[in-house]
Structure formats: structure tokens, C-alpha cells
Design an enzyme around this catalytic site. Sequence first.
Site, PDB file in Angstrom:
ATOM      1  N   CYS A   3       2.659 -67.300 -57.968  1.00 57.48           N
ATOM      2  CA  CYS A   3       2.765 -67.391 -59.430  1.00 57.48           C
ATOM      3  C   CYS A   3       4.224 -67.612 -59.807  1.00 57.48           C
ATOM      4  O   CYS A   3       5.096 -66.807 -59.460  1.00 57.48           O
ATOM      5  CB  CYS A   3       2.226 -66.123 -60.080  1.00 57.48           C
ATOM      6  SG  CYS A   3       2.600 -66.012 -61.845  1.00 57.48           S
ATOM      7  N   ASP A  29      13.067 -70.694 -72.195  1.00 54.61           N
ATOM      8  CA  ASP A  29      12.187 -71.745 -71.690  1.00 54.61           C
ATOM      9  C   ASP A  29      13.021 -72.880 -71.116  1.00 54.61           C
ATOM     10  O   ASP A  29      14.055 -73.265 -71.665  1.00 54.61           O
ATOM     11  CB  ASP A  29      11.296 -72.262 -72.825  1.00 54.61           C
ATOM     12  CG  ASP A  29      10.117 -73.071 -72.315  1.00 54.61           C
ATOM     13  OD1 ASP A  29       8.979 -72.591 -72.390  1.00 54.61           O
ATOM     14  OD2 ASP A  29      10.347 -74.210 -71.830  1.00 54.61           O
ATOM     15  N   HIS A  45       1.051 -58.904 -63.377  1.00 58.65           N
ATOM     16  CA  HIS A  45       0.408 -60.211 -63.492  1.00 58.65           C
ATOM     17  C   HIS A  45      -0.903 -60.108 -64.274  1.00 58.65           C
ATOM     18  O   HIS A  45      -1.827 -59.424 -63.862  1.00 58.65           O
ATOM     19  CB  HIS A  45       0.119 -60.828 -62.119  1.00 58.65           C
ATOM     20  CG  HIS A  45      -0.474 -62.204 -62.231  1.00 58.65           C
ATOM     21  ND1 HIS A  45       0.304 -63.336 -62.352  1.00 58.65           N
ATOM     22  CD2 HIS A  45      -1.759 -62.616 -62.307  1.00 58.65           C
ATOM     23  CE1 HIS A  45      -0.486 -64.393 -62.476  1.00 58.65           C
ATOM     24  NE2 HIS A  45      -1.743 -63.983 -62.446  1.00 58.65           N
ATOM     25  N   ASN A  85      -0.607 -69.730 -75.330  1.00 58.93           N
ATOM     26  CA  ASN A  85      -1.613 -70.730 -74.996  1.00 58.93           C
ATOM     27  C   ASN A  85      -2.550 -70.108 -73.969  1.00 58.93           C
ATOM     28  O   ASN A  85      -2.110 -69.572 -72.961  1.00 58.93           O
ATOM     29  CB  ASN A  85      -0.950 -71.985 -74.425  1.00 58.93           C
ATOM     30  CG  ASN A  85      -0.088 -72.695 -75.443  1.00 58.93           C
ATOM     31  OD1 ASN A  85      -0.461 -72.801 -76.611  1.00 58.93           O
ATOM     32  ND2 ASN A  85       1.076 -73.170 -75.034  1.00 58.93           N
ATOM     33  N   HIS A  98       2.030 -65.277 -71.203  1.00 56.23           N
ATOM     34  CA  HIS A  98       3.375 -65.361 -71.784  1.00 56.23           C
ATOM     35  C   HIS A  98       3.267 -65.696 -73.258  1.00 56.23           C
ATOM     36  O   HIS A  98       2.337 -66.383 -73.688  1.00 56.23           O
ATOM     37  CB  HIS A  98       4.234 -66.408 -71.056  1.00 56.23           C
ATOM     38  CG  HIS A  98       3.613 -67.757 -70.935  1.00 56.23           C
ATOM     39  ND1 HIS A  98       2.635 -68.053 -70.023  1.00 56.23           N
ATOM     40  CD2 HIS A  98       3.823 -68.905 -71.633  1.00 56.23           C
ATOM     41  CE1 HIS A  98       2.275 -69.327 -70.141  1.00 56.23           C
ATOM     42  NE2 HIS A  98       2.980 -69.858 -71.123  1.00 56.23           N
ATOM     43  N   HIS A 100       5.440 -67.382 -76.361  1.00 56.06           N
ATOM     44  CA  HIS A 100       6.581 -68.213 -76.738  1.00 56.06           C
ATOM     45  C   HIS A 100       7.148 -67.677 -78.054  1.00 56.06           C
ATOM     46  O   HIS A 100       6.415 -67.551 -79.043  1.00 56.06           O
ATOM     47  CB  HIS A 100       6.141 -69.662 -76.993  1.00 56.06           C
ATOM     48  CG  HIS A 100       5.527 -70.360 -75.822  1.00 56.06           C
ATOM     49  ND1 HIS A 100       6.178 -71.333 -75.111  1.00 56.06           N
ATOM     50  CD2 HIS A 100       4.302 -70.241 -75.248  1.00 56.06           C
ATOM     51  CE1 HIS A 100       5.393 -71.801 -74.155  1.00 56.06           C
ATOM     52  NE2 HIS A 100       4.241 -71.156 -74.219  1.00 56.06           N
TER      53      HIS A 100
HETATM   54  P1  DGP Z   1       2.475 -72.944 -71.420  1.00 55.29           P
HETATM   55  O1  DGP Z   1       2.323 -74.409 -71.622  1.00 55.29           O
HETATM   56  O2  DGP Z   1       2.084 -72.157 -72.651  1.00 55.29           O
HETATM   57  O3  DGP Z   1       1.786 -72.437 -70.176  1.00 55.29           O
HETATM   58  O4  DGP Z   1       4.034 -72.689 -71.262  1.00 55.29           O
HETATM   59  C1  DGP Z   1       4.710 -72.664 -70.063  1.00 55.29           C
HETATM   60  C2  DGP Z   1       6.160 -72.777 -70.406  1.00 55.29           C
HETATM   61  O5  DGP Z   1       6.905 -72.433 -69.249  1.00 55.29           O
HETATM   62  C3  DGP Z   1       6.618 -74.181 -70.801  1.00 55.29           C
HETATM   63  O6  DGP Z   1       7.075 -74.149 -72.147  1.00 55.29           O
HETATM   64  C4  DGP Z   1       7.736 -74.514 -69.844  1.00 55.29           C
HETATM   65  C5  DGP Z   1       8.081 -73.198 -69.212  1.00 55.29           C
HETATM   66  N1  DGP Z   1       8.474 -73.275 -67.819  1.00 55.29           N
HETATM   67  C6  DGP Z   1       7.786 -73.860 -66.808  1.00 55.29           C
HETATM   68  N2  DGP Z   1       8.442 -73.716 -65.642  1.00 55.29           N
HETATM   69  C7  DGP Z   1       9.562 -73.000 -65.942  1.00 55.29           C
HETATM   70  C8  DGP Z   1      10.642 -72.518 -65.150  1.00 55.29           C
HETATM   71  O7  DGP Z   1      10.717 -72.699 -63.928  1.00 55.29           O
HETATM   72  N3  DGP Z   1      11.627 -71.833 -65.795  1.00 55.29           N
HETATM   73  C9  DGP Z   1      11.594 -71.601 -67.143  1.00 55.29           C
HETATM   74  N4  DGP Z   1      12.607 -70.937 -67.685  1.00 55.29           N
HETATM   75  N5  DGP Z   1      10.579 -72.023 -67.918  1.00 55.29           N
HETATM   76  C10 DGP Z   1       9.583 -72.720 -67.328  1.00 55.29           C
END
Ligand code: DGP
Length: 112
Positions: A3, A29, A45, A85, A98, A100
Site C-alpha cells: 500500500c 499531495d 490501513h 473519493n 484519505h 483531501h
Molecule cells: P484519490 O484519487 O482520491 O485516490 O487521491 C490520491 C491522491 O494521492 C492523488 O491526489 C495524488 C496523490 N498521490 C499519489 N501518489 C502519491 C505520492 O507518492 N505522494 C504524494 N504525496 N501524493 C500522492
Amino acid sequence: MDCLFCKIIAGEIPSAKVYEDDMIYAFRDIAPQTPVHILFVPKKHIASADGITSENSAYVARIFEVIPKIAASEGLTSGYRVITNCGEDACQSVKHLHFHLLGGTQMAEKMA
Ligand code: DGP
């Protein structure tokens, strides 16, 4: 468990940490959609909002207790949006619950 966010919480993958306590972790993000875009995750988790139960909802409560404090420290005095989401239709890409925190700009009224 393979994960991405568990690895970020464990420090195995670097992240820009904003907040951490015994239950939750918050980091910026990687692809911000607003000037402030922070992700809040439970250290336990939980795959998505579908996995929230009376046994683990304290993690979610903690996230929502901390969000206003971080929003204030980030200067989001005129408002912010919190989104999770859940599942395919909502385009959940990381299967670790998570939230946002989005802010720092005037957002659209419509969310979909
Ligand atoms: P969602 O689409 O709701 O599952 O959002 C996942 C978010 O995670 C997306 O906005 C981009 C972010 N994300 C994906 N990989 C990484 C990472 O390796 N580091 C960080 N900081 N954010 C990430």
C-alpha cells in the site's frame, strides 16, 4: 501489504509531512489541485470510506479534529473543501482511506 500510503506513513517513501500524531499522518499531495492540497490518512490501513466502522471511526474523528487546525495554520481563512473519493465511480486511485484538504483559491460550486 503493498500500500503506497502505508509506505509513506512508515517513511519508506518520502513525503512532505504537514502533521503527525499517534493516529494520523498528513502530507502534501504530489499533484496539488489547489494552492493548498493536503492528504490526511489514518495510520491504520482502512481501504476506503466503505471500511469505516465503530471500531476504527476514532481515526476519522481525529482527522476531522485536526483539519481545522491545519486549515488555519495554512491560512485558509476564507474556507476550504474536504473530499474523500470512495471506489471506482469516484476515481479513488489509492486504496487507503484519505481525505483531501483543498483550499487557497475560489473553487467551483459543482463537485462532479
Ligand atoms: P484519490 O484519487 O482520491 O485516490 O487521491 C490520491 C491522491 O494521492 C492523488 O491526489 C495524488 C496523490 N498521490 C499519489 N501518489 C502519491 C505520492 O507518492 N505522494 C504524494 N504525496 N501524493 C500522492
